[in-house]
Design an enzyme around this catalytic site. Structure first.
Site, PDB file in Angstrom:
ATOM      1  N   ALA A 111       0.863  -1.182   0.000  1.00 33.04           N
ATOM      2  CA  ALA A 111       0.000   0.000   0.000  1.00 33.04           C
ATOM      3  C   ALA A 111       0.898   1.230   0.000  1.00 33.04           C
ATOM      4  O   ALA A 111       1.283   1.741   1.046  1.00 33.04           O
ATOM      5  CB  ALA A 111      -0.910  -0.006   1.226  1.00 33.04           C
TER       6      ALA A 111
ATOM      7  N   TYR B  23       7.000   9.831   6.354  1.00 40.43           N
ATOM      8  CA  TYR B  23       5.997   9.027   5.640  1.00 40.43           C
ATOM      9  C   TYR B  23       6.324   8.971   4.148  1.00 40.43           C
ATOM     10  O   TYR B  23       6.417   7.889   3.563  1.00 40.43           O
ATOM     11  CB  TYR B  23       4.629   9.661   5.876  1.00 40.43           C
ATOM     12  CG  TYR B  23       3.452   8.923   5.290  1.00 40.43           C
ATOM     13  CD1 TYR B  23       2.948   7.770   5.895  1.00 40.43           C
ATOM     14  CD2 TYR B  23       2.796   9.409   4.156  1.00 40.43           C
ATOM     15  CE1 TYR B  23       1.832   7.124   5.366  1.00 40.43           C
ATOM     16  CE2 TYR B  23       1.687   8.762   3.628  1.00 40.43           C
ATOM     17  CZ  TYR B  23       1.204   7.627   4.234  1.00 40.43           C
ATOM     18  OH  TYR B  23       0.103   6.980   3.723  1.00 40.43           O
TER      19      TYR B  23
HETATM   20  P1  NAD Z   1      -4.905   3.401   9.505  1.00 41.60           P
HETATM   21  O1  NAD Z   1      -4.024   4.234  10.355  1.00 41.60           O
HETATM   22  O2  NAD Z   1      -6.354   3.358   9.818  1.00 41.60           O
HETATM   23  O3  NAD Z   1      -4.399   1.902   9.439  1.00 41.60           O
HETATM   24  C1  NAD Z   1      -3.040   1.559   9.532  1.00 41.60           C
HETATM   25  C2  NAD Z   1      -2.930   0.303  10.364  1.00 41.60           C
HETATM   26  O4  NAD Z   1      -1.536  -0.061  10.468  1.00 41.60           O
HETATM   27  C3  NAD Z   1      -3.426   0.529  11.795  1.00 41.60           C
HETATM   28  O5  NAD Z   1      -4.286  -0.520  12.164  1.00 41.60           O
HETATM   29  C4  NAD Z   1      -2.145   0.537  12.632  1.00 41.60           C
HETATM   30  O6  NAD Z   1      -2.351   0.110  13.963  1.00 41.60           O
HETATM   31  C5  NAD Z   1      -1.273  -0.409  11.824  1.00 41.60           C
HETATM   32  N1  NAD Z   1       0.156  -0.225  12.100  1.00 41.60           N
HETATM   33  C6  NAD Z   1       0.854   0.940  12.126  1.00 41.60           C
HETATM   34  N2  NAD Z   1       2.145   0.695  12.398  1.00 41.60           N
HETATM   35  C7  NAD Z   1       2.264  -0.663  12.539  1.00 41.60           C
HETATM   36  C8  NAD Z   1       3.349  -1.529  12.851  1.00 41.60           C
HETATM   37  N3  NAD Z   1       4.597  -1.051  13.049  1.00 41.60           N
HETATM   38  N4  NAD Z   1       3.118  -2.855  12.943  1.00 41.60           N
HETATM   39  C9  NAD Z   1       1.857  -3.352  12.749  1.00 41.60           C
HETATM   40  N5  NAD Z   1       0.789  -2.580  12.463  1.00 41.60           N
HETATM   41  C10 NAD Z   1       1.001  -1.243  12.366  1.00 41.60           C
HETATM   42  O7  NAD Z   1      -4.666   3.907   7.999  1.00 41.60           O
HETATM   43  P2  NAD Z   1      -5.360   3.445   6.644  1.00 41.60           P
HETATM   44  O8  NAD Z   1      -5.994   4.645   6.062  1.00 41.60           O
HETATM   45  O9  NAD Z   1      -6.166   2.219   6.863  1.00 41.60           O
HETATM   46  O10 NAD Z   1      -4.080   3.120   5.763  1.00 41.60           O
HETATM   47  C11 NAD Z   1      -3.681   1.785   5.486  1.00 41.60           C
HETATM   48  C12 NAD Z   1      -2.505   1.822   4.523  1.00 41.60           C
HETATM   49  O11 NAD Z   1      -2.884   2.489   3.317  1.00 41.60           O
HETATM   50  C13 NAD Z   1      -1.288   2.564   5.063  1.00 41.60           C
HETATM   51  O12 NAD Z   1      -0.131   1.878   4.679  1.00 41.60           O
HETATM   52  C14 NAD Z   1      -1.353   3.904   4.376  1.00 41.60           C
HETATM   53  O13 NAD Z   1      -0.077   4.461   4.210  1.00 41.60           O
HETATM   54  C15 NAD Z   1      -1.979   3.538   3.041  1.00 41.60           C
HETATM   55  N6  NAD Z   1      -2.656   4.688   2.442  1.00 41.60           N
HETATM   56  C16 NAD Z   1      -3.875   5.102   2.916  1.00 41.60           C
HETATM   57  C17 NAD Z   1      -4.482   6.212   2.347  1.00 41.60           C
HETATM   58  C18 NAD Z   1      -5.839   6.699   2.793  1.00 41.60           C
HETATM   59  O14 NAD Z   1      -6.329   7.686   2.249  1.00 41.60           O
HETATM   60  N7  NAD Z   1      -6.523   6.053   3.723  1.00 41.60           N
HETATM   61  C19 NAD Z   1      -3.849   6.916   1.318  1.00 41.60           C
HETATM   62  C20 NAD Z   1      -2.597   6.474   0.888  1.00 41.60           C
HETATM   63  C21 NAD Z   1      -2.024   5.343   1.447  1.00 41.60           C
END
Ligand code: NAD
Ligand code: UDP
Length: 331
Positions: A122, A153
């Site tokens: 992701a 990030y």
């Molecule tokens: P979120 O913060 O809701 O979910 C991220 C999850 O990763 C959380 O459950 C957190 O506890 C877990 N996490 C963080 N660090 C960790 C670690 N060291 N070990 C294990 N678990 C860990 O965010 P999201 O919106 O669900 O994003 C999920 C992924 O998608 C991320 O990688 C993010 O970078 C990517 N992303 C999301 C968006 C968006 O708009 N939501 C946009 C671009 C990229």
């Protein structure tokens, strides 16, 4: 299939786990619950095809019972573990963020090689930084500050992409990379600080909506169900198609336009706008070119912003009520 989802108790992960279970797969959800919540997956734990392991992806995966034996060979891994909201990934957590991106990528790639599984990263529109071209296509190399407050990030995710492609080139890893643009919907944490959750929760509580800067910066908002469809299509696409591929909704809105749509959708809303400082390095424009996703995955978003907001508001209403907060509609 047997599928691991790192970051599975977060916003996107909780939605993805449900989609994979509904399709009949076994799901191993791995998360350290930093920004995710056990509440997001608690309803799934009674399903015998679902398991949760609390684990930090910075630490190599051990021979857990869930990963041992021929019956527990992973077919696919979605690597979502990483905080995604600026307030959650910056500040005191910034070094952890970079470690999660980089060490997490190395650990999931090594696990994928061991299991001969396909692994999907992701990645993010943040690899384009504050883009100088719009819309952003995958061949744009970005305009990223290498040492600012968002760099933990942005550069972490850029390094993770480079690791994914080097593991493919030099070790034969089966990789896929998606670049996700701003996505919203049910299972977002109401407090996570992103603009859609902030505006909806502020409006529901009759608080003023916090617009950063003048609100003229743009984002392109994708509803979660559309994103999850794109993710699974990419994971199951031609193995030679590794990406990176943009996944996002190409309709671009200013933050002021988003605020006015939210205000229109909340009945009897008395909230106004208040203006706060624009965070450093906040990108001015964000709009995906999804030509590649359309041609290679036959994917494009279906849910317009207003429909997606309507689908999200009941979720946030229920979450705020469950936290005992007073909603403007209840007064
Ligand atoms: P979120 O913060 O809701 O979910 C991220 C999850 O990763 C959380 O459950 C957190 O506890 C877990 N996490 C963080 N660090 C960790 C670690 N060291 N070990 C294990 N678990 C860990 O965010 P999201 O919106 O669900 O994003 C999920 C992924 O998608 C991320 O990688 C993010 O970078 C990517 N992303 C999301 C968006 C968006 O708009 N939501 C946009 C671009 C990229
Ligand atoms: N933003 C805002 N008010 C808020 C939260 C965010 O005006 O309460 C702005 C923020 O400055 C940015 C845009 O909304 O320009 C999107 O912010 P978000 O944190 O959702 O995502 P990202 O900046 O990572 O795209």
């Amino acid at each position: 299939m047997y599928i691991m989802v790192t970051g599975g108790s977060g916003f996107i992960g909780a939605n993805l786990c449900r989609r994979l279970l509904a399709a009949g797969h076994r799901v191993l959800c791995v998360d350290n619950n930093y920004t995710g919540s056990y509440d997001n997956i608690q309803p799934l734990v009674d399903n015998e095809r679902f398991a949760f392991v609390e684990h930090d992806v910075c630490v190599p995966f051990a021979d857990w019972p869930q990963l041992s034996g021929a019956e527990n060979k992973l077919d696919q891994i979605y690597n979502l573990a990483c905080p995604a909201s600026p307030p959650a990934y910056q500040g005191v957590h910034s070094i952890e963020t970079t470690k999660t991106c980089v060490l997490g990528a190395i650990n999931v790639l090594d696990l994928a090689l061991k299991h001969d599984a396909t692994v999907l990263q992701a990645s993010t529109s943040e690899v384009y930084g504050d883009p100088l071209v719009s819309p952003q296509s995958e061949d744009y190399r970005g305009n990223v500050n290498p040492n600012g407050i968002r760099s933990c990030y942005d550069e972490g995710k850029r390094c993770a992409e480079s690791l994914f492609f080097d593991y493919a080139r030099h070790k034969g890893a089966k990789v896929k990379v998606i670049r996700i643009f701003n996505t919203y919907g049910p299972f977002m944490d109401p407090n996570d600080g992103r603009v859609v959750s902030n505006f909806i929760c502020q409006a529901l509580q009759g608080q003023d909506l916090t617009v950063y800067g003048r609100g003229q910066q743009t984002r392109s908002f994708c509803f979660i169900d559309d994103l999850v469809s794109g993710m699974t299509l990419m994971m199951n696409s031609d193995p030679h198609f590794q990406g990176p591929v943009n996944l996002g909704n190409p309709h671009e809105f200013t933050i002021l336009e988003l605020a006015s749509k939210v205000l229109e959708l909340i009945p009897n809303c008395q909230s106004r706008l208040i203006y706060k400082d624009l965070p450093l390095d906040d990108p001015q424009r964000r709009r995906p070119d999804i030509t590649l996703a359309k041609s290679r995955l036959r994917w494009e978003p279906r849910v317009p912003l207003v429909e997606g907001l309507k689908l999200s508001i009941p979720y946030f209403t229920q979450k705020l009520r469950a936290r005992g907060l007073t909603l403007a509609a209840d007064l």
